[in-house]
Design a protein around this motif. Structure first.
Motif, short mmCIF file in Angstrom:
data_model
loop_
_atom_site.label_atom_id
_atom_site.label_comp_id
_atom_site.label_asym_id
_atom_site.label_seq_id
_atom_site.Cartn_x
_atom_site.Cartn_y
_atom_site.Cartn_z
N GLU B 9 34.92 -11.62 -6.64
CA GLU B 9 35.10 -12.81 -7.32
C GLU B 9 34.80 -13.90 -6.35
N LEU B 10 35.33 -13.78 -5.19
CA LEU B 10 35.26 -15.03 -4.18
C LEU B 10 33.84 -14.98 -3.70
N LEU B 11 33.45 -13.74 -3.35
CA LEU B 11 31.66 -13.86 -2.88
C LEU B 11 31.03 -14.48 -3.69
N ASN B 12 31.22 -14.45 -5.05
CA ASN B 12 30.53 -15.52 -5.84
C ASN B 12 30.60 -16.70 -5.81
N GLN B 13 32.02 -17.07 -5.79
CA GLN B 13 32.54 -18.58 -5.56
C GLN B 13 31.58 -19.05 -4.33
N ILE B 14 31.79 -18.26 -3.24
CA ILE B 14 31.47 -18.62 -1.99
C ILE B 14 30.01 -18.83 -2.17
N GLU B 15 29.11 -17.93 -2.66
CA GLU B 15 27.88 -18.32 -3.00
C GLU B 15 27.59 -19.60 -3.64
N THR B 16 28.25 -19.88 -4.66
CA THR B 16 27.95 -21.10 -5.28
C THR B 16 28.00 -22.37 -4.53
N ILE B 17 29.13 -22.23 -3.45
CA ILE B 17 29.41 -23.36 -2.60
C ILE B 17 28.19 -23.26 -1.52
N ARG B 18 27.83 -22.09 -1.04
CA ARG B 18 26.87 -21.97 0.04
C ARG B 18 25.50 -22.60 -0.53
N VAL B 19 25.37 -22.54 -1.92
CA VAL B 19 23.90 -23.08 -2.46
C VAL B 19 24.23 -24.55 -2.02
N GLN B 20 25.43 -25.34 -2.51
CA GLN B 20 25.43 -26.62 -2.36
C GLN B 20 25.28 -27.12 -0.82
N TYR B 21 25.82 -26.17 0.03
CA TYR B 21 25.78 -26.60 1.59
C TYR B 21 24.24 -26.57 2.01
N LYS B 22 23.47 -25.48 1.40
CA LYS B 22 22.00 -25.64 1.50
C LYS B 22 21.44 -26.92 1.54
N GLN B 23 21.86 -27.47 0.20
CA GLN B 23 21.35 -28.83 -0.03
C GLN B 23 21.58 -29.95 0.87
N ARG B 24 22.82 -29.59 1.60
CA ARG B 24 23.38 -30.58 2.47
C ARG B 24 22.50 -30.58 3.88
N LEU B 25 22.13 -29.29 4.17
CA LEU B 25 21.37 -29.07 5.28
C LEU B 25 20.14 -29.93 5.26
N VAL B 26 19.43 -29.68 4.01
CA VAL B 26 18.23 -30.54 3.64
C VAL B 26 18.37 -32.03 4.05
N ALA B 27 19.52 -32.34 3.28
CA ALA B 27 19.73 -33.85 3.73
C ALA B 27 20.01 -34.14 4.90
N ASP B 28 20.55 -33.50 5.59
CA ASP B 28 20.90 -33.72 7.17
C ASP B 28 19.78 -33.57 7.94
N ARG B 29 18.88 -32.67 7.61
CA ARG B 29 17.44 -32.71 8.24
C ARG B 29 16.87 -33.98 8.07
N ARG B 30 16.83 -34.71 6.90
CA ARG B 30 16.06 -35.80 6.69
C ARG B 30 16.78 -36.90 7.43
N LYS B 31 17.87 -36.86 7.60
CA LYS B 31 18.71 -37.65 8.32
C LYS B 31 18.51 -37.66 9.72
N LEU B 32 18.49 -36.66 10.26
CA LEU B 32 18.03 -36.30 11.89
C LEU B 32 16.66 -37.09 12.00
N SER B 33 15.68 -36.59 11.15
CA SER B 33 14.37 -37.29 11.35
C SER B 33 14.22 -38.58 11.39
N SER B 34 15.29 -39.13 10.52
CA SER B 34 15.04 -40.73 10.44
C SER B 34 15.68 -41.14 11.64
N ILE B 35 16.72 -40.67 12.13
CA ILE B 35 17.35 -41.09 13.23
C ILE B 35 16.56 -41.13 14.48
N LEU B 36 15.79 -39.86 14.48
CA LEU B 36 14.64 -39.79 15.64
C LEU B 36 13.54 -40.85 15.65
#
Lengths: 128, 565
Positions: B9-36
């Motif tokens: 059960e936990l692994l499933n829930q972790i997977e859900t949060i992991r998916v959210q985290y992936k989206q954050r990485l995408v947003a962070d990449r855009r922030k990094l580029s914008s700072i550059l």
């Protein structure tokens, strides 16, 4: 010695909050309170009565060390061990954090399957 | 509790949060580029600080979510940044800027190449709003298709339903329960599912403790049908997480109504926020941050052009800096409020002002909230979300018609004015269509007002599903509708509306034991056929003339502009 039951976690990142809550509650079987800022922890610690506090070091506004300082000044953690939670890994930095009065340091990234046992180890070490 | 008991059960829930985290990485990449992009020898200190914030947090979290490479690499670069900011290096600033650029650029490449980002981009492009042209409306395979699964044992009924549902541009799939469960387990549920409970053993759906539920989500937008309308049956439907229950025999327009309700719950328009701040760096960071939360953000480009820009973007909230060089936030808020259409636009001030009295004074001047810099993103986002949510509820009450969910008379007229003005500015055509249900009084008199309401609601639903999301639909009067089609010449508008007319005339309505059909007439005009100063009420009048031509020529038809001889 009493068992470790209640954990107060202070971290500003929602993803970390979510996964740490799962880890603490589902894997560790602890009761947890998650606070998003140092100030929230200061405001809620008395009501929650944690056995241990897990405190993120880098947070906006009030960071971990300043939160700890305030908690100490207000006498809120006299009998509650505080553990820092940090992505800093240099041993000099770990020592600096311990000097501030923290019981121990748990490094990030953490393994959600192992975090509870890390906390239990620290807990039993304190109560030895 | 041992790890073993909970790990699945936990692994499933972790997977859900992991998916959210992936989206954050995408947003962070855009922030990094914008700072550059903003990195120069003058801004290097500030940029290092901003990069450090993002990379440090990433180095602490990426590993937890299984992105070890990202974690290790962000930590390495963060160490370099730390050295730069704490040690007095002998390097000159140009060398430093180049070093940071190289390191962060290759890190961004690592982020992009990580498979996760591609995955995310796919879902994003799937969600992207379509900008299809009206000519494409009749092609079934466009990206705004709403997929509906039909789980129905009774073949005749299944065929009847799918024949009618296709008219509403739903993508219908008749599917066996077993297969539905299997596929849903892999790809997830469609937008809506209609399940006839009679003749099926769906215990697997009802038993929320079974393996399927632990592993997968419950069906999205589930409507359950049954001949049996008792407590037991309804409870089964509730346990299967059905959002809607209908007793058979099901009147089709009613089913459409239920589908609408179910789909509306899922459909959340992204909040639109307009940002006014003289600090460009802060603006772009805020924009990225809010966009990563799924909002649409516009930064005001020219303060003198504020009213047209507001009218154009139609924000649901205005985020306003209190202290700007030429005008204060209060000045701007007052100016905005002078315009009736922005009277209820929520305004949130951003300010470095710590003085409570000054904050209170600002709130007196037309603002809804006051956030102090440095801004806590969580607080900002929840403040924005809650204000927009409330404004939407109010707006719904004020401007939307209760029966159809379409804009009311005043609101659609206002939209028509905005769209006609916009078309003039952009030198693009806008078409205006008036529709009126034929012999509506007869329907009401023969079958009663409840049936009449169903007919009105069906026209509304049909319009909503056959038109583009950019088209605007309103209930102009009792049985009269107005449609605004931006960027659409008369021929294209005519074609779309005439297709809808045909589909509507074939729809069957049921009242008591009677099956009957309804029709509507329409009039359609386009701004480009008039002089360039034509206004919305003149166009509406012309569309009305065309509508009456249709009525006079025998109804159930759409007419174009009436040429004055």
């Amino acid at each position: 010695m009493s068992d470790l039951k209640r954990v107060l976690l202070v971290d500003d990142e929602p993803d970390i909050q979510a996964i740490a809550k799962l880890s603490l509650e589902k894997v560790g079987g602890f009761t947890s309170l998650i606070c998003s800022s140092g100030q929230e922890a200061i405001d809620r610690i008395t009501e929650f009565k944690p056995d241990i506090v897990l405190l993120d070091v880098m947070m906006p506004e009030l960071d971990g060390p300043h939160t700890l300082k305030k908690l100490q000044e207000q006498g809120l953690v006299k009998e509650i061990p505080v553990v820092f939670f940090t992505a800093k890994v240099l041993s000099s930095e770990v020592d600096e954090l311990k000097e501030l009065g923290a019981e121990d340091v748990i490094s990030k990234p953490f393994d959600p399957m192992k975090l509870p046992s890390q906390l239990r180890d620290i807990w039993s070490h304190i109560n030895e | 509790m041992s790890n073993h008991d909970v790990s699945d059960e936990l692994l499933n829930q972790i997977e859900t949060i992991r998916v959210q985290y992936k989206q954050r990485l995408v947003a962070d990449r855009r922030k990094l580029s914008s700072i550059l992009n903003g990195l120069t020898t003058e801004t290097v200190e500030q940029c290092v600080e901003n990069l450090h914030r993002i990379l440090h947090s990433m180095s602490g979290s990426a590993g937890t979510f299984g992105f070890e490479d990202v974690g290790t690499e962000s930590r390495r670069i963060d160490e370099i940044l730390k050295k730069i900011s704490t040690e007095q290096t002998s390097e000159n600033k140009n060398t430093l800027v180049q070093l940071i650029k190289d390191e962060v650029t290759s890190f961004c490449e690592l982020l992009s190449s990580t498979e996760i980002l591609e995955e995310h981009n796919t879902t994003q492009s799937l969600r992207a709003r379509s900008s299809k042209s009206p000519a494409q409306i009749d092609t079934p395979e466009h990206d705004e298709d709403i997929e509906v699964w039909l789980i129905e044992e009774d073949k005749t009924l299944a065929e009847q339903f799918s024949k009618q549902l296709v008219n509403f541009n739903f993508k219908i799939r008749t599917i066996e329960l077993g297969q539905a469960l299997e596929e849903a387990g892999i790809k997830g549920w469609p937008d809506a599912t209609i399940l006839d409970m009679d003749g099926y053993d769906f215990s697997e759906l009802v038993d929320t403790n079974n393996a399927f539920y632990v592993k997968h989500e419950s069906p999205g937008g589930l409507i359950m049908l049954s001949e049996n309308d008792d407590f037991e049956q309804r409870m089964k439907a509730a346990k299967a997480r059905a959002l809607s229950f209908m007793k058979k025999p099901v009147a089709f327009p009613e089913l459409i109504g239920h589908l609408e309700v179910v789909l509306n719950r899922k459909k959340v328009e992204p909040p639109r926020v307009m940002l006014i701040d003289d600090d460009k760096e802060l603006c772009s960071l805020l924009k990225l941050e809010l966009e990563s939360e799924g909002m649409r953000v516009n930064i005001l480009s020219d303060i003198k052009n504020i009213i047209p820009e507001l009218a154009e973007f139609r924000p649901e909230l205005l985020l306003l800096d209190m202290e700007m060089p030429d005008y204060s936030g209060i000045d701007i808020a007052l100016l905005v409020r002078q315009h009736v259409q922005f009277e209820s636009l929520p305004i949130v001030y951003l300010s470095a002002e710590q003085d409570i009295d000054k904050q209170a004074e600002a709130l007196l001047f037309n603002a809804d909230d006051f956030l102090v810099k440095p801004i806590l993103y969580q607080q900002l986002i929840s403040s924005i979300r809650s204000r927009i949510q409330r404004a939407r509820v109010l707006n719904q009450l004020i401007s939307k018609d209760g029966l159809t969910g379409l804009l009311k008379h005043a609101a659609i007229k206002e939209q028509a004015e905005l769209e006609v003005k916009r078309a003039q500015r952009e030198a693009s055509p806008v078409s205006i269509v008036m529709l009126d249900i034929d012999h509506f009084k007869r329907v009401n008199d023969t079958y009663g007002h409840a049936t009449g309401d169903t007919v009105i609601a069906s026209v509304a639903t049909l319009l909503r599903h056959r038109l583009r999301s950019t088209d605007i639909i309103g209930r102009y009067g009792g049985e009269e509708f107005m449609v605004i089609l931006p960027n659409t010449p008369e021929t294209a508008a005519f074609k779309v509306i005439d297709t809808i007319r045909k589909v509507f005339s074939e729809m069957e309505f049921v009242a008591d034991e009677n099956v009957f059909n309804c029709t509507f007439s329409g009039g359609c005009v386009c701004s480009e056929d008039f002089n360039s100063n034509v206004n919305a009420s003149e166009l509406t009048e012309e569309a009305d003339k065309a509508l009456y031509l249709s009525k006079n020529n025998g109804r159930n038809r759409v007419s174009k502009r009436v040429q004055n001889v």
